[in-house]
Scaffold this motif. Structure first.
Motif, PDB file in Angstrom:
ATOM      1  N   CYS A 216       0.850  -1.191   0.000  1.00  0.00           N
ATOM      2  CA  CYS A 216       0.000   0.000   0.000  1.00  0.00           C
ATOM      3  C   CYS A 216       0.884   1.240   0.000  1.00  0.00           C
ATOM      4  O   CYS A 216       1.633   1.463   0.955  1.00  0.00           O
ATOM      5  N   GLU A 217       0.825   2.005  -1.071  1.00  0.00           N
ATOM      6  CA  GLU A 217       1.552   3.268  -1.175  1.00  0.00           C
ATOM      7  C   GLU A 217       3.032   3.098  -0.863  1.00  0.00           C
ATOM      8  O   GLU A 217       3.640   3.867  -0.107  1.00  0.00           O
ATOM      9  N   GLY A 218       3.622   2.070  -1.420  1.00  0.00           N
ATOM     10  CA  GLY A 218       5.054   1.868  -1.285  1.00  0.00           C
ATOM     11  C   GLY A 218       5.511   1.180  -0.018  1.00  0.00           C
ATOM     12  O   GLY A 218       6.724   1.054   0.218  1.00  0.00           O
ATOM     13  N   GLU A 219       4.587   0.728   0.835  1.00  0.00           N
ATOM     14  CA  GLU A 219       4.971  -0.012   2.030  1.00  0.00           C
ATOM     15  C   GLU A 219       4.038  -1.205   2.218  1.00  0.00           C
ATOM     16  O   GLU A 219       2.960  -1.257   1.621  1.00  0.00           O
TER      17      GLU A 219
ATOM     18  N   ARG B  85      -6.018   1.996   6.673  1.00  0.00           N
ATOM     19  CA  ARG B  85      -5.392   1.806   5.358  1.00  0.00           C
ATOM     20  C   ARG B  85      -5.338   0.325   4.984  1.00  0.00           C
ATOM     21  O   ARG B  85      -5.557  -0.049   3.825  1.00  0.00           O
TER      22      ARG B  85
ATOM     23  N   ALA C 267      -7.466  -1.411   1.789  1.00  0.00           N
ATOM     24  CA  ALA C 267      -6.828  -2.172   0.711  1.00  0.00           C
ATOM     25  C   ALA C 267      -7.656  -3.395   0.320  1.00  0.00           C
ATOM     26  O   ALA C 267      -7.513  -3.921  -0.796  1.00  0.00           O
TER      27      ALA C 267
END
Length: 246
Positions: free
Chosen positions: A166-169, A202, A206
């Motif tokens: 999620c968003e680079g992590e 978050r 997802a």
């Protein structure tokens, strides 16, 4: 040949904050107002380098050793709708409203709960204790009860524990289990062993899952229990040690 490092120098505002006298922002304000002296001389630079044991620091003429407050460790049952900050630039109500009239002096939240979240929130004027609790390596687990707008199946719960990009992590929960389910929604127990910004919301988003309520019910062995909404209490010495003892 390697030259030995000199004494460690720490910015003046940070020194006041680490003593539990005030926040870093408040300390910077005191310094700029000319209310802080180092070795008898007024210093107006919040980043002025100081060395522990070498410099005598005073606020309004009193040495910081004389003004050091009694150590405070509190638990609050945070209501929904309050912001976890000392002052909100948008003028919203903050968690400090719950301490109105208590005369506690400076205390800071240990971690955060966002405006829409509720439940167990710790406060202290002991930065070292707070750092041990929020440490990603050694801090205690945090347990949440989350009402969601669907009934997740077992494979989905397993995927939340396995993690999702999620968003680079990668976001994941240490454990997720179904507590109870109704016709259209369910309550989950989610345990985290790390603290990232809005991590549960978050993670669930997802999987296209909406959060209806999010309540933190425990940090380590400390349970929220029957503490009423908006009320707080002091921790016992045993609770303090269990959460963040040396």
């Amino acid at each position: 040949m390697k030259v030995a490092d000199g004494p460690r120098r720490i910015g003046l505002a940070r020194v006041l904050s680490k003593r539990g006298l005030c926040s870093r922002t408040q300390a910077s304000g005191l310094i700029r107002e000319g209310r802080v002296q180092v070795d008898g001389r007024v210093v107006r630079d919040p980043e002025f380098p100081t060395i522990a044991g070498r410099h005598h620091i005073a606020v309004d003429g009193r040495g910081i050793e004389e003004t050091a407050p009694q150590t405070i460790h509190l638990v609050l049952n945070k209501p929904r709708g309050l912001v976890t900050t000392l002052q909100d630039e948008q003028g919203r109500d903050t968690v400090y409203r719950c301490f109105d009239g208590a005369g506690l002096g400076f205390i800071a939240p240990v971690g955060r709960l966002d405006k829409a979240s509720e439940g167990l929130l710790l406060f202290t004027n002991d930065p070292a204790w707070a750092a041990r609790i929020t440490s990603p390596d050694s801090g205690p687990d945090k347990t949440y009860h989350v009402q969601v707008d669907c009934i997740p199946d077992a494979p989905m719960l397993a995927s939340m524990q396995a993690g999702v990009a999620c968003e680079g992590e990668v976001l994941r929960a240490k454990s997720v289990q179904l507590l109870r389910a109704g016709g259209k929604n369910a309550w989950l127990e989610v345990v985290l062993d790390e603290g990232r910004n809005r991590q549960i919301r978050r993670l669930l988003a997802a999987f296209d899952i909406g959060v209806l309520r999010l309540l933190r019910v425990a940090i380590g062995t400390l349970q929220l229990g029957e503490l009423p909404k908006g009320q707080w209490r002091s921790l016992t010495a045993e609770e303090v040690a269990a959460l963040g003892g040396d």
